[in-house]
Design a protein around this motif. Structure first.
Motif, mmCIF file in Angstrom:
data_model
loop_
_atom_site.group_PDB
_atom_site.id
_atom_site.type_symbol
_atom_site.label_atom_id
_atom_site.label_comp_id
_atom_site.label_asym_id
_atom_site.label_seq_id
_atom_site.Cartn_x
_atom_site.Cartn_y
_atom_site.Cartn_z
ATOM 1 N N MET A 118 0.854 -1.200 0.000
ATOM 2 C CA MET A 118 0.000 0.000 0.000
ATOM 3 C C MET A 118 0.887 1.245 0.000
ATOM 4 O O MET A 118 1.596 1.498 0.968
ATOM 5 N N LEU A 119 0.851 1.942 -1.098
ATOM 6 C CA LEU A 119 1.701 3.111 -1.238
ATOM 7 C C LEU A 119 0.895 4.341 -0.815
ATOM 8 O O LEU A 119 0.022 4.777 -1.557
ATOM 9 N N LYS A 120 1.193 4.863 0.380
ATOM 10 C CA LYS A 120 0.351 5.937 0.894
ATOM 11 C C LYS A 120 1.181 7.085 1.449
ATOM 12 O O LYS A 120 2.140 6.871 2.193
ATOM 13 N N THR A 121 0.795 8.304 1.091
ATOM 14 C CA THR A 121 1.431 9.507 1.637
ATOM 15 C C THR A 121 0.304 10.511 1.924
ATOM 16 O O THR A 121 -0.871 10.205 1.712
ATOM 17 N N ARG A 122 0.678 11.722 2.333
ATOM 18 C CA ARG A 122 -0.340 12.752 2.573
ATOM 19 C C ARG A 122 -1.177 13.045 1.318
ATOM 20 O O ARG A 122 -2.303 13.513 1.405
ATOM 21 N N ILE A 123 -0.576 12.766 0.150
ATOM 22 C CA ILE A 123 -1.254 13.054 -1.121
ATOM 23 C C ILE A 123 -2.563 12.269 -1.256
ATOM 24 O O ILE A 123 -3.561 12.794 -1.754
ATOM 25 N N ASN A 124 -2.554 11.009 -0.799
ATOM 26 C CA ASN A 124 -3.758 10.178 -0.937
ATOM 27 C C ASN A 124 -4.954 10.836 -0.257
ATOM 28 O O ASN A 124 -6.048 10.897 -0.818
ATOM 29 N N GLU A 125 -4.733 11.302 0.955
ATOM 30 C CA GLU A 125 -5.797 11.949 1.727
ATOM 31 C C GLU A 125 -6.178 13.295 1.125
ATOM 32 O O GLU A 125 -7.337 13.593 0.895
ATOM 33 N N LEU A 126 -5.136 14.072 0.857
ATOM 34 C CA LEU A 126 -5.322 15.444 0.386
ATOM 35 C C LEU A 126 -6.168 15.489 -0.887
ATOM 36 O O LEU A 126 -7.043 16.339 -1.045
ATOM 37 N N PHE A 127 -5.889 14.569 -1.816
ATOM 38 C CA PHE A 127 -6.582 14.607 -3.101
ATOM 39 C C PHE A 127 -7.558 13.451 -3.291
ATOM 40 O O PHE A 127 -8.093 13.266 -4.386
ATOM 41 N N GLN A 128 -7.758 12.670 -2.224
ATOM 42 C CA GLN A 128 -8.748 11.572 -2.285
ATOM 43 C C GLN A 128 -8.471 10.594 -3.423
ATOM 44 O O GLN A 128 -9.343 10.303 -4.237
ATOM 45 N N VAL A 129 -7.231 10.116 -3.466
ATOM 46 C CA VAL A 129 -6.861 9.169 -4.525
ATOM 47 C C VAL A 129 -6.215 7.923 -3.931
ATOM 48 O O VAL A 129 -5.737 7.926 -2.797
ATOM 49 N N GLU A 130 -6.193 6.873 -4.756
ATOM 50 C CA GLU A 130 -5.646 5.591 -4.312
ATOM 51 C C GLU A 130 -4.115 5.601 -4.343
ATOM 52 O O GLU A 130 -3.474 5.053 -3.461
ATOM 53 N N TYR A 131 -3.563 6.223 -5.365
ATOM 54 C CA TYR A 131 -2.104 6.251 -5.516
ATOM 55 C C TYR A 131 -1.608 7.684 -5.716
ATOM 56 O O TYR A 131 -2.237 8.451 -6.439
ATOM 57 N N PRO A 132 -0.447 8.014 -5.126
ATOM 58 C CA PRO A 132 0.066 9.392 -5.286
ATOM 59 C C PRO A 132 0.811 9.559 -6.610
ATOM 60 O O PRO A 132 1.970 9.951 -6.658
ATOM 61 N N ILE A 133 0.100 9.217 -7.683
ATOM 62 C CA ILE A 133 0.723 9.280 -9.017
ATOM 63 C C ILE A 133 -0.039 10.251 -9.894
ATOM 64 O O ILE A 133 -1.226 10.056 -10.180
ATOM 65 N N PHE A 134 0.670 11.318 -10.299
ATOM 66 C CA PHE A 134 0.080 12.323 -11.181
ATOM 67 C C PHE A 134 0.483 12.004 -12.620
ATOM 68 O O PHE A 134 1.592 11.559 -12.878
ATOM 69 N N GLN A 135 -0.414 12.284 -13.529
ATOM 70 C CA GLN A 135 -0.077 12.190 -14.956
ATOM 71 C C GLN A 135 0.208 13.621 -15.432
ATOM 72 O O GLN A 135 -0.573 14.530 -15.158
ATOM 73 N N GLY A 136 1.344 13.815 -16.075
ATOM 74 C CA GLY A 136 1.715 15.149 -16.545
ATOM 75 C C GLY A 136 0.642 15.720 -17.458
ATOM 76 O O GLY A 136 0.111 15.005 -18.311
ATOM 77 N N GLY A 137 0.346 17.012 -17.292
ATOM 78 C CA GLY A 137 -0.707 17.650 -18.094
ATOM 79 C C GLY A 137 -0.156 18.181 -19.399
ATOM 80 O O GLY A 137 -0.110 19.384 -19.633
ATOM 81 N N MET A 138 0.250 17.268 -20.250
ATOM 82 C CA MET A 138 0.975 17.624 -21.473
ATOM 83 C C MET A 138 0.060 18.227 -22.546
ATOM 84 O O MET A 138 -0.974 17.641 -22.888
ATOM 85 N N ALA A 139 0.484 19.387 -23.081
ATOM 86 C CA ALA A 139 -0.286 20.060 -24.130
ATOM 87 C C ALA A 139 -0.511 19.107 -25.306
ATOM 88 O O ALA A 139 0.390 18.350 -25.683
ATOM 89 N N TRP A 140 -1.698 19.111 -25.869
ATOM 90 C CA TRP A 140 -2.144 18.278 -26.992
ATOM 91 C C TRP A 140 -2.272 16.795 -26.626
ATOM 92 O O TRP A 140 -3.186 16.113 -27.050
#
Ligand code: TUI
Length: 314
Positions: A1-23
Motif C-alpha cells: 500500500m503506497l500511501k502519503t499525505r497526497i492520498n488523503e489530500l486529493f482523495q486518490v488511491e495512488y500518489p501518481i500524477f499524470q503530466g498535463g501535457m499540451a495536446w
C-alpha cells in the motif's frame, strides 16, 4: 500500500500524477489515469477556454474520480481558461511555465487545489507563501520545457525548503525511480513520457513509436523563445541546433517552433514535429493501458521499498 499525505489530500488511491501535457493529455487519458487510481490531468496548453471546457465536460462523462487541468502560463488564453475552471469546477490544477499567484485566491474560494510546478528552491518558497496545496519539483530530465537542475539535486532541496507535500517529476518512469524519490522525501510522482504510451493517450502512433524506439541519449535540449525544451532528436531538433549555432535571432527560432507540437502529436510528423519526451523515453518499451502502467510502477516500488536494495550487503 503506497500511501502519503497526497492520498488523503486529493482523495486518490495512488500518489501518481499524470503530466498535463499540451495536446497529448486529453480527457481520455486524464479519465483513464483517474479511473486507475492516479490523478489524471487535461493539458490546457495553448487551447482557448471553450476547448478546455469541452474537455472537462468529456472527462466528467468518463470518470467520477478526481481529475485536474494543467494550466500553461505562456498561453495567450490563460485568463479565459481560469474563468472556465472556476465555472466548470475541477478538483485541482497544476501550473507550468509561470506564476499562478494572482489566481490562487479565486481558485481556492471555489475549492480548487493548486499545485504549481517549480524548478528552483526560490520559486518553491514563493509558492508556499501563496498557500498552494503542494508543489511539483521538476528536474531537467523531463520532456518539454526544462529548468536548470536535475531531479536528484532539486528534489531534496525543495523538500528541505518547504513544509508542503512535494511531488517529484522528471526522470521517473518505473517503480525503482518512484521508490528513489520517496526516499528523498517526495510524497508522490508525476510521470509524463510513460503516459504518452498509454493506450488511452490520443497521441499519434508515430509519436508513440518514436518513444518506444528511443535509446538513452536520444533526447536533446533545443532553444525556444528563451527557454529550453527537451525533445527526441529528429530533423527539427537538428535544424534548431544548426540555427542556434549560427546565432539565429529569437524570431527565427520562434517561427521554426510554431505548430510543431501539434504536428507531432496529431499528425504524427516525426521528421519536423516537436517530439517532446523526457530522458526516460528509453525506459518506455510498450504501449499499455494506463491502469497497467500504474499497477506496474506501484508494485515495483512496493517491492523495492520492502527490502534493502538487493546488491547492498550488510
Ligand atoms: O510547463 C512545463 N513544461 C512544458 S509546457 C509545454 S507546452 C509548449 N508548447 C509549445 C512549445 C513549447 C512548449 C511543454 N513543456 N513544465 C512546468 C514548468 N514550469 N517547469 C518550469 C516551470 C516554471 C518556470 C518558470 C514555473 C514558473 C516559472 O516562473 C515563475 C515566475 O516567477 O514567473
Amino acid at each position: 500500500m503506497l500511501k502519503t499525505r497526497i492520498n488523503e489530500l486529493f482523495q486518490v488511491e495512488y500518489p501518481i500524477f499524470q503530466g498535463g501535457m499540451a495536446w497529448v493529455a486529453t480527457a481520455e487519458l486524464a479519465a483513464a489515469v483517474s479511473e486507475a487510481g492516479g490523478i489524471g490531468f487535461i493539458g490546457a496548453g495553448s487551447a482557448p477556454g471553450e476547448v478546455v471546457r469541452e474537455q472537462i465536460r468529456k472527462a466528467k462523462t468518463l470518470t467520477t474520480k478526481p481529475f485536474g487541468v494543467n494550466v500553461y502560463y505562456l498561453s495567450p488564453f490563460v485568463e479565459e481558461v481560469i474563468q472556465v475552471l472556476l465555472e466548470e469546477g475541477v478538483d485541482l490544477i497544476t501550473t507550468g511555465a509561470g506564476n499562478p499567484g494572482k489566481h490562487i485566491p479565486l481558485l481556492k474560494e471555489k475549492g480548487i487545489k493548486v499545485i504549481p510546478v517549480v524548478s528552483s528552491v526560490a520559486l518553491a518558497k514563493r509558492m508556499e507563501k501563496l498557500e498552494v496545496d503542494a508543489v511539483i519539483a521538476e528536474g531537467m530530465e523531463c520532456g518539454g520545457h526544462v529548468g536548470e537542475l536535475t531531479t536528484m539535486a532539486l528534489l531534496p532541496q525543495v523538500v528541505d525548503a518547504v513544509n508542503l507535500p512535494v511531488i517529484a517529476a522528471g526522470g521517473i518512469a518505473d517503480g525503482r525511480q518512484l521508490a528513489a524519490v520517496l526516499c528523498m522525501g517526495a510524497e508522490g510522482v508525476q510521470m509524463g513520457t510513460r503516459f504518452i504510451c498509454a493506450e488511452e493517450c490520443i497521441a499519434h502512433t508515430n509519436y508513440k513509436k518514436e518513444i518506444l524506439r528511443a535509446k538513452d541519449r536520444d533526447t536533446v535540449l533545443t532553444g525556444y523563445n528563451g527557454h529550453y525544451v527537451r525533445v527526441l532528436k529528429n530533423e527539427l531538433a537538428h535544424k534548431f541546433a544548426r540555427l542556434m549555432k549560427e546565432g539565429a535571432d529569437e524570431k527565427e527560432l520562434e517561427a521554426l517552433g510554431v505548430g510543431r507540437l501539434r504536428a507531432a502529436v496529431i499528425e504524427g510528423d516525426t521528421r519536423m514535429g516537436s517530439l517532446m519526451a523526457g530522458q526516460v523515453a528509453a525506459m518506455v518499451n510498450k504501449v499499455q493501458p494506463a491502469r497497467e502502467i500504474i499497477r506496474e510502477v506501484v508494485t515495483e516500488a512496493e517491492e523495492v521499498l520492502a527490502q534493502r536494495p538487493k546488491q547492498v550487503m550488510v
